[in-house]
Design an enzyme around this catalytic site. Structure first.
Site, PDB file in Angstrom:
ATOM      1  N   ASP A 145      10.307  -0.573  -3.170  1.00 41.96           N
ATOM      2  CA  ASP A 145       9.518  -1.664  -2.597  1.00 41.96           C
ATOM      3  C   ASP A 145       9.670  -2.876  -3.516  1.00 41.96           C
ATOM      4  O   ASP A 145       8.791  -3.185  -4.308  1.00 41.96           O
ATOM      5  CB  ASP A 145       8.058  -1.220  -2.508  1.00 41.96           C
ATOM      6  CG  ASP A 145       7.233  -2.095  -1.580  1.00 41.96           C
ATOM      7  OD1 ASP A 145       7.812  -2.953  -0.910  1.00 41.96           O
ATOM      8  OD2 ASP A 145       6.007  -1.906  -1.533  1.00 41.96           O
ATOM      9  N   ARG A 178       8.826  -4.000  -8.380  1.00 44.49           N
ATOM     10  CA  ARG A 178       8.846  -2.691  -9.042  1.00 44.49           C
ATOM     11  C   ARG A 178       9.843  -2.711 -10.207  1.00 44.49           C
ATOM     12  O   ARG A 178       9.588  -2.109 -11.243  1.00 44.49           O
ATOM     13  CB  ARG A 178       9.227  -1.587  -8.052  1.00 44.49           C
ATOM     14  CG  ARG A 178       8.413  -1.576  -6.769  1.00 44.49           C
ATOM     15  CD  ARG A 178       6.917  -1.503  -6.973  1.00 44.49           C
ATOM     16  NE  ARG A 178       6.189  -1.594  -5.708  1.00 44.49           N
ATOM     17  CZ  ARG A 178       5.019  -2.192  -5.553  1.00 44.49           C
ATOM     18  NH1 ARG A 178       4.431  -2.805  -6.576  1.00 44.49           N
ATOM     19  NH2 ARG A 178       4.417  -2.215  -4.380  1.00 44.49           N
ATOM     20  N   ARG A 221       3.603 -13.070   0.573  1.00 42.60           N
ATOM     21  CA  ARG A 221       4.706 -12.157   0.898  1.00 42.60           C
ATOM     22  C   ARG A 221       5.432 -12.619   2.165  1.00 42.60           C
ATOM     23  O   ARG A 221       6.504 -12.120   2.474  1.00 42.60           O
ATOM     24  CB  ARG A 221       4.174 -10.742   1.073  1.00 42.60           C
ATOM     25  CG  ARG A 221       3.462 -10.204  -0.169  1.00 42.60           C
ATOM     26  CD  ARG A 221       2.711  -8.929   0.132  1.00 42.60           C
ATOM     27  NE  ARG A 221       3.613  -7.841   0.471  1.00 42.60           N
ATOM     28  CZ  ARG A 221       3.228  -6.725   1.087  1.00 42.60           C
ATOM     29  NH1 ARG A 221       1.952  -6.574   1.464  1.00 42.60           N
ATOM     30  NH2 ARG A 221       4.095  -5.766   1.350  1.00 42.60           N
ATOM     31  N   HIS A 264       6.591  -6.017   8.682  1.00 42.06           N
ATOM     32  CA  HIS A 264       5.986  -4.762   9.118  1.00 42.06           C
ATOM     33  C   HIS A 264       5.851  -4.861  10.636  1.00 42.06           C
ATOM     34  O   HIS A 264       4.970  -5.581  11.123  1.00 42.06           O
ATOM     35  CB  HIS A 264       4.607  -4.555   8.497  1.00 42.06           C
ATOM     36  CG  HIS A 264       4.568  -4.675   6.992  1.00 42.06           C
ATOM     37  ND1 HIS A 264       4.569  -5.878   6.338  1.00 42.06           N
ATOM     38  CD2 HIS A 264       4.534  -3.721   6.033  1.00 42.06           C
ATOM     39  CE1 HIS A 264       4.523  -5.670   5.025  1.00 42.06           C
ATOM     40  NE2 HIS A 264       4.492  -4.361   4.817  1.00 42.06           N
ATOM     41  N   HIS A 303      -4.079  -0.851   3.958  1.00 43.81           N
ATOM     42  CA  HIS A 303      -4.251   0.149   2.904  1.00 43.81           C
ATOM     43  C   HIS A 303      -5.670   0.736   2.953  1.00 43.81           C
ATOM     44  O   HIS A 303      -5.897   1.853   2.499  1.00 43.81           O
ATOM     45  CB  HIS A 303      -4.029  -0.476   1.522  1.00 43.81           C
ATOM     46  CG  HIS A 303      -2.597  -0.834   1.250  1.00 43.81           C
ATOM     47  ND1 HIS A 303      -2.075  -2.055   1.557  1.00 43.81           N
ATOM     48  CD2 HIS A 303      -1.595  -0.126   0.693  1.00 43.81           C
ATOM     49  CE1 HIS A 303      -0.801  -2.087   1.196  1.00 43.81           C
ATOM     50  NE2 HIS A 303      -0.483  -0.927   0.676  1.00 43.81           N
ATOM     51  N   ASP A 324       5.414   2.720   7.403  1.00 46.01           N
ATOM     52  CA  ASP A 324       4.738   2.307   6.176  1.00 46.01           C
ATOM     53  C   ASP A 324       4.111   3.563   5.566  1.00 46.01           C
ATOM     54  O   ASP A 324       4.144   4.646   6.161  1.00 46.01           O
ATOM     55  CB  ASP A 324       3.678   1.250   6.501  1.00 46.01           C
ATOM     56  CG  ASP A 324       3.401   0.315   5.325  1.00 46.01           C
ATOM     57  OD1 ASP A 324       3.782   0.655   4.181  1.00 46.01           O
ATOM     58  OD2 ASP A 324       2.810  -0.756   5.545  1.00 46.01           O
TER      59      ASP A 324
END
Length: 512
Positions: free
Chosen positions: A75, A83, A145, A176, A188, A260
């Site tokens: 990701d 990351r 983002r 997404h 989330h 996801d």
């Protein structure tokens, strides 16, 4: 729980093949290597798995020693979601900064260089770019983002990003689907809902995905969102109408569909990850992403067994599972033959160059012309008004301008201030007064992130600016609030290079 026999029959192997699990540690655990030998074809990496480029390359080599065609996913959006550089901040600005520049060639160059670095470490699938149109400025999970709130801008930069990333031999995973930008809830934590017509969705949310498909994106990631105009009952990840009817049949997409993270509360809290995984594959998904929070052998076995049991009970057609597994293997074959560009045409400075171009420098009305701003020569006090980080970004990645100002103006002092208990206005006043007291006579640089979404932050700025109108304000989120301060710098993201670019303006050492 008693698990099914871990044989190598076709059904069991296919069930393992469609999983994309994570794991803990900076080396591959024994259980993961065993599952790769039994049919597991993909692995997901997170910040917890990465200490350095050399260590990451050794880890991916360890995985490929067990299975040479393994898909290694990550990701890595650049910008706020990194990351590769989770401990220091990204060398690349994120989508919102690239959208602010609006130079598709630059976006392609940045994506290519990011892909080149991933490929050099053995990563061949990137869960990026985010193609969401940030149409709701309150959005707590997309924000910077996204390339922006304009559909055409998001579409052309999504296509450029896909092209640049895949030119380096790394498969793009556009996300997404069908669009997470018009939400005020983070999936989330709960299930977001988008209540707009199918016509609005087609014109706004779907345009960047059409552009990504036309650009040849190798993967698309589904969103855990409920869109009643498409399916009033099931979230997109579990909806055959969305994944098969819309994405496959209407948009003509034939690549890999990845979910996801199935441990996110939007799915885990309503369906559970086992049931959710079966429904997702039945709906048309080809790969199940799990491992951001759940990362162990027991989880992999639970999901494998749930898929096998669903086939044996007739709930999940065996040919649907086989088709999904075949798509995973097809992407692995592409990744194995795509190769990657070893050149360094754009160099390590492309990210900083892009971050500099993304800056918007203004001043509040009546406080002067930014062109006449006198750069700071004495070390300031940096007051970071710090919101709670969303899970996608994580709170382990540093942000702000303090580290860069310390480098340029040694002796710079910094403090972090957040909303406390009680009313937000009171929390903001307290944070503002605390920052004033900590700053003393030093010039203040106030750093904010999405001021428009945080009333306490706006209140803290009110307190600071009332006492110190010469305060410099740096907005590192979406610059939705009106500019204020003696100098207002919008970076359009909180990547390390965005902080560097802002610090250069403050210290008057641009380009050095």
């Amino acid at each position: 729980m008693t698990t099914l026999a871990s044989g190598t029959d076709t059904l069991t192997r296919d069930a393992l093949t469609v999983l994309q699990p994570g794991f803990t540690g900076t080396t591959a655990p024994d259980w993961l290597l065993r599952r790769l030998g039994e049919g597991l074809a993909s692995v997901g990496l997170f910040g917890r798995n990465i200490a350095s480029p050399g260590q990451l390359a050794a880890l991916t080599a360890q995985l490929r020693a067990e299975r040479d065609d393994v898909l290694v996913a990550i990701d890595e959006e650049g910008g706020d979601v990194t990351r590769l550089e989770v401990r220091n901040g990204s060398s690349f600005p994120g989508n919102h900064a690239l959208g602010a520049v609006d130079d598709v060639e630059l976006t392609q160059q940045v994506a290519h260089e990011l892909g080149r670095r991933l490929a050099a470490c053995g990563v061949n699938l990137n869960w990026a770019p985010s193609a969401d149109v940030n149409s709701d400025p309150r959005n707590p999970v997309i924000g910077v983002r996204s390339f922006g709130a304009d559909t055409g801008l998001a579409a052309r930069h999504t296509a450029a990003y896909v092209t640049g990333l895949q030119s380096a031999g790394v498969a793009a995973c556009t996300k997404h689907f069908p669009g997470h930008g018009d939400t005020a809830v983070d999936s989330h934590h709960a299930l977001p809902r988008i209540d707009v017509s199918a016509e609005v969705l087609a014109e706004r949310e779907l345009a960047p995905f059409r552009a990504a498909i036309a650009a040849g994106t190798r993967a698309v990631m589904s969103a855990h969102i409920l869109v009643p105009a498409l399916d009033p009952d099931r979230p997109a990840t579990l909806s055959r109408r969305v994944l098969t009817g819309l994405l496959r049949d209407e948009l003509g997409y034939d690549g890999l569909i990845v979910t996801d993270g199935m441990e996110m509360r939007a799915i885990a809290g309503t369906y559970g990850i086992e049931r959710g995984s079966v429904l997702a594959i039945a709906a048309g998904a080809d790969a199940i992403c799990v491992g951001g929070g759940l990362a162990d052998d027991a989880t992999v076995l639970r999901l494998r067994d749930a898929l096998v049991s669903a086939v044996r009970s007739g709930e999940l057609p065996e040919e649907r599972l086989a088709e999904a597994a075949d798509r995973v293997r097809a992407l692995a074959r592409w990744a194995g033959t795509a190769g990657h560009a070893a050149d360094d045409t754009h160099g390590t400075e492309i990210g900083l160059h892009a971050a500099r171009r993304a800056l918007t420098v203004t001043a509040a009305p009546g406080l002067g012309d930014p062109a006449t701003f006198k750069p700071l020569t004495e070390p300031p006090y940096v007051a970071a008004l710090t919101p709670v980080a969303n899970i996608a970004v994580g709170d382990e990645t540093p942000w702000g301008v303090a580290a860069e100002l310390i480098h340029l103006l040694p002796g710079t002092v910094t403090g972090s201030f957040a909303a406390g208990d009680g009313p937000e206005s009171e929390a903001g006043e307290n944070a503002g007064r605390a920052a004033l007291q900590a700053a003393g006579p030093r010039r203040i640089v106030a750093v904010v992130r999405d001021e428009h979404r945080h009333p306490w932050m706006a209140s803290a700025l009110d307190t600071l600016l009332a006492a110190r109108p010469d305060t410099v304000v740096v907005e590192m989120g979406v610059p939705q609030a009106a500019p204020r301060g003696a100098l207002h710098i919008a970076t359009h993201g909180a990547a390390r290079v965005c902080g560097r670019a802002a610090a250069e303006v403050i210290a008057g050492v641009m380009g050095r």
